[in-house]
Design a protein around this motif. Structure first.
Motif, PDB file in Angstrom:
ATOM      1  N   ALA A 102      41.038  34.214  38.741  1.00 24.81           N
ATOM      2  CA  ALA A 102      40.981  33.655  37.384  1.00 24.81           C
ATOM      3  C   ALA A 102      39.542  33.341  37.028  1.00 24.81           C
ATOM      4  O   ALA A 102      39.133  32.186  36.894  1.00 24.81           O
ATOM      5  CB  ALA A 102      41.850  32.395  37.296  1.00 24.81           C
ATOM      6  N   GLN A 103      38.735  34.358  36.897  1.00 24.49           N
ATOM      7  CA  GLN A 103      37.335  34.210  36.536  1.00 24.49           C
ATOM      8  C   GLN A 103      36.879  35.489  35.856  1.00 24.49           C
ATOM      9  O   GLN A 103      37.530  36.535  35.952  1.00 24.49           O
ATOM     10  CB  GLN A 103      36.480  33.941  37.767  1.00 24.49           C
ATOM     11  N   ALA A 104      35.741  35.379  35.134  1.00 22.86           N
ATOM     12  CA  ALA A 104      35.252  36.531  34.394  1.00 22.86           C
ATOM     13  C   ALA A 104      34.781  37.620  35.349  1.00 22.86           C
ATOM     14  O   ALA A 104      34.267  37.350  36.430  1.00 22.86           O
ATOM     15  CB  ALA A 104      34.102  36.099  33.483  1.00 22.86           C
ATOM     16  N   GLY A 105      34.955  38.859  34.967  1.00 27.06           N
ATOM     17  CA  GLY A 105      34.486  39.975  35.773  1.00 27.06           C
ATOM     18  C   GLY A 105      35.343  41.201  35.582  1.00 27.06           C
ATOM     19  O   GLY A 105      36.423  41.154  34.978  1.00 27.06           O
ATOM     20  N   GLU A 106      34.866  42.317  36.089  1.00 32.16           N
ATOM     21  CA  GLU A 106      35.593  43.577  35.992  1.00 32.16           C
ATOM     22  C   GLU A 106      36.623  43.680  37.119  1.00 32.16           C
ATOM     23  O   GLU A 106      36.402  43.214  38.230  1.00 32.16           O
ATOM     24  CB  GLU A 106      34.629  44.748  36.075  1.00 32.16           C
ATOM     25  N   VAL A 107      37.781  44.287  36.818  1.00 37.95           N
ATOM     26  CA  VAL A 107      38.848  44.495  37.798  1.00 37.95           C
ATOM     27  C   VAL A 107      39.141  45.989  37.850  1.00 37.95           C
ATOM     28  O   VAL A 107      39.323  46.638  36.814  1.00 37.95           O
ATOM     29  CB  VAL A 107      40.121  43.711  37.419  1.00 37.95           C
ATOM     30  N   ALA A 108      39.210  46.513  39.095  1.00 35.96           N
ATOM     31  CA  ALA A 108      39.432  47.955  39.256  1.00 35.96           C
ATOM     32  C   ALA A 108      40.832  48.351  38.808  1.00 35.96           C
ATOM     33  O   ALA A 108      41.783  47.558  38.903  1.00 35.96           O
ATOM     34  CB  ALA A 108      39.226  48.348  40.724  1.00 35.96           C
ATOM     35  N   LYS A 109      40.957  49.594  38.324  1.00 33.68           N
ATOM     36  CA  LYS A 109      42.246  50.095  37.867  1.00 33.68           C
ATOM     37  C   LYS A 109      43.190  50.255  39.052  1.00 33.68           C
ATOM     38  O   LYS A 109      42.780  50.630  40.153  1.00 33.68           O
ATOM     39  CB  LYS A 109      42.067  51.434  37.160  1.00 33.68           C
ATOM     40  N   LEU A 110      44.476  49.972  38.815  1.00 39.54           N
ATOM     41  CA  LEU A 110      45.484  50.030  39.865  1.00 39.54           C
ATOM     42  C   LEU A 110      46.342  51.276  39.678  1.00 39.54           C
ATOM     43  O   LEU A 110      46.801  51.561  38.565  1.00 39.54           O
ATOM     44  CB  LEU A 110      46.357  48.768  39.804  1.00 39.54           C
TER      45      LEU A 110
END
Length: 674
Positions: free
Chosen positions: A320-328
């Protein structure tokens, strides 16, 4: 003798507001009506003009009418005669003529004609008089002097004084439509006529007119002249005794409306009321978020899509923080925490309770594979969709809703990105004690004979702040007309509403009412209320022109009785509703009313409604019970010790028995006996 020729009058309105929008002006019509009604056969008043509060514009208009080949006979100005920085009418008029005693003339007709700075003078052949800015005040002043002005204008225009005075004073009065002065032989007749309009005090001096009950404020007699001395004061109040309900209606009608301002969304808005609807700038949540700790997964409601049950590699982490998340991708999971955004491609979240850790990464720091123990996970499970709480553009708060100290409203506005809102300005309240006998409550040393410690001011300051409003300590004002007037004028320029205590009864030093009416030009809407305690409570409004504005505003004054218990009761009953209206609260205003059961017998007043201080508590049977705080004398502030309610006792003889139910106004939290 031939009829005198018609004279020409010009009306000059000095007003910033009317200069910008002439449709707002009511002064021209009011003054033209006076010319037509009183001396229509002598005057033409068709020349009119509206100018701002500017010395150059005023002088230019006056010179234009005075200095031409066919000068106007009379110029009547209205406005700009007060003491504010932009009240400049007397100054340019003084350069054009000379001052004389217009006050004494107008006051012979009506005491309401007293003005702050009246001026009259002559330029060339034109007579100039300055009248107050309010249409009512201007009308009354002109009515007082108009019958004599034709003669004055004829003299100013150069007519021969000897021929004008051939018939003597009585002839001049008849031509002006005035009754000739009584001779010595007419004394008895004059006395009879005089008493038809005035009440004798029985000491050889005439009093003031005593108005009948239920008259309008503008039709009532004004209060004692502060300069007249004790022999000329009233022996009974000229103000009708109003019921509490009537007084409250007048407060609702005449309390100034709330002012709207823009405010940043921060702690300062707590206690404010919204002046317009608020719409969400952003959706909440602004992204698809997990509502549990677990694993994001690609799940589907379609029967041909592979089951979520089985062994899955952990390919990423979403906190729960800002940032990019890789596609699943299908067949992969990502560890996710509550409130964190779903990775692109994920459609559901599996609770951590429905999984088992099967292997760790080679360094032993992260999960490598987990097993999902169920195939019941469906698309959208444990996911909070974009805008599922609030969608951008939705109305999140309505006009009239308040910002409480609990914090929910503030949190809601902050969550949708609201940075500025329109609210009603909370009134700033000034509290003033009056009386030369009053000393600060914290002054050291013993009291001298006649001195009284000031309990009302600190008590009322506390009450105002306890109600959620800003209170300003105005100190103690002397029982001298000039000192009291100065204190009130200064206060009204800085606060929105003034509360005074003391000086509203019938003593020769009770100067609040006459100061409000005669010195400040205010209107007293009521001066007595049929209640106990608090009978002499006074509510008035005063026109005020702030130093930084040309627009005259009405401000309210509540003059409360000097007895401590009376002051607190009348604050709760009358001032609080006015503050709530000015702050934009929705009616009904005032204290909440409940039914209570009396714990003991209570004696009632046969003539006046009583507001009896009491303690109210809730008991196991679900009812509210009231106990008196004891001896209820209006000077006994101790009757408020521990009180959280006012019992509303009707005016009738006898007593209310124990167990009877009565209305009560709640001033504080209900005590619980549960």
């Amino acid at each position: 003798m031939s009829a005198p020729s018609r004279l020409r009058a010009a009306i000059l309105i000095i007003s910033e507001t009317a200069n910008k929008d002439p449709t707002t002006d009511k002064g021209i019509a009011a003054l033209q009506e006076v010319f037509s009604r009183i001396a229509g056969d002598r005057w033409d008043a068709n020349e009119t003009r509206i100018v701002p509060d500017n010395a150059h514009d005023i002088q230019s208009s006056i010179k234009g009418w005075c200095d031409g080949t066919d000068p106007i006979n009379l110029i009547a100005t209205s406005g700009g005669t007060g003491f504010a920085q932009k009240d400049v009418t007397p100054e340019p008029s003084l350069m054009l003529g000379i001052r004389h005693a217009m006050l004494s003339t107008s006051l012979k007709v009506t005491p309401f004609a007293m003005m702050a700075r009246p001026v009259a003078g002559v330029r060339n052949k034109t007579l100039i008089v300055t009248l107050p800015g309010s249409p009512k005040g201007a009308k009354e002043n002109l009515e007082a002097i108009l019958p004599q002005l034709a003669h004055a204008c004829q003299q100013a225009a150069g007519a021969d004084s000897r021929s004008l005075h051939v018939g003597g004073t009585q002839q001049l009065e008849r031509e002006a439509g005035l009754k000739a002065q009584s001779t010595v032989q007419d004394t008895s007749k004059h006395q009879h006529h005089h008493h038809s309009h005035n009440r004798s005090h029985g000491h050889g001096h005439s009093g003031h007119t005593g108005p009948k009950a239920h008259t309008k404020p503008e039709d009532r007699s004004v209060s004692n002249d502060p300069n007249a001395g004790p022999t000329q004061r009233y022996r009974e109040s000229p103000y009708p005794m109003l019921a509490v309900e009537e007084a409250l209606k007048l407060i609702a009608e005449h309390t100034p409306d709330p002012t709207i301002l823009r405010s940043a969304v921060n702690e300062s808005i707590v206690g404010c009321v919204l002046a317009e609807d608020v719409t969400a700038r952003e959706s909440v949540p602004a992204f698809r978020a997990s509502i549990v700790d677990g694993y994001a997964i690609v799940a589907s409601n379609h029967p041909l899509v592979p089951s979520t049950k089985g062994l899955f590699p952990v390919t990423g982490i979403s906190h729960a923080q800002a940032g990019e998340v890789a596609k699943l991708g299908t067949g992969e999971v990502a560890r996710i925490t509550t409130g964190a955004p779903l990775p692109p491609g994920a459609t559901a979240v599996v609770m951590v309770e429905d999984t088992v850790l099967r292997s760790m990464t080679e360094d032993g720091k992260e999960e490598d594979e987990i097993e999902i123990l169920t195939d019941a996970i469906k698309e959208g499970e444990n996911v909070r969709e974009v805008g599922s709480d609030v969608r951008a553009g939705d109305v999140v708060m309505r006009k009239g809703e308040g910002m409480t100290a609990v914090g929910g409203e503030f949190g809601l506005l902050a969550s949708v990105g609201t940075q500025e809102i329109s609210v009603y300005k909370q009134p700033v309240v000034g509290v003033l004690s009056t009386g030369d006998e009053i000393i600060p409550h914290d002054r050291s040393g013993d009291l001298k004979l006649g001195e009284v410690r000031d309990t009302n001011r600190p008590t009322l300051l506390t009450a105002v702040r306890g109600s959620g409003f800003e209170a300003v300590d105005l100190g103690i004002a002397s029982d001298k007309p000039g000192a009291l007037e100065t204190a009130l004028r200064d206060a009204l320029r800085t606060v929105d509403i003034v509360i005074t205590s003391g000086g509203v009864s019938m003593g020769e030093l009770d100067l609040l009412k006459p100061t409000i009416e005669r010195s400040l030009g205010g209107t007293i809407h009521f001066g007595r209320v049929s209640m106990k305690p608090g009978k002499p409570t006074t509510f008035a409004t005063v026109p005020v022109k702030p130093n930084d504005s040309s627009d005259r505003k009405r401000k309210a004054i509540f003059s409360l009785p000097g007895n401590p218990a009376s002051a607190v009761v009348t604050y709760q009953l009358f001032v609080l509703p006015a503050l709530q209206k000015m702050a934009g609260f929705s009616p009904p205003w005032g204290l909440p009313k409940v039914k209570v059961v009396l714990e003991h017998e209570v004696r009632m007043d046969p003539k006046r409604a009583e507001y009896h201080r009491a303690v109210v508590e809730a008991k196991e049977d679900g009812l509210l019970y009231a106990t008196s705080t004891g001896f209820q004398r209006s000077s006994r502030i101790g009757s408020f010790k521990g009180a959280n309610a006012l019992l509303c006792l009707p005016p009738r003889p006898g007593t209310l028995a124990r167990g009877e139910k009565v209305d009560a106004l709640l001033m504080g939290k209900i005590i619980s006996a549960l």
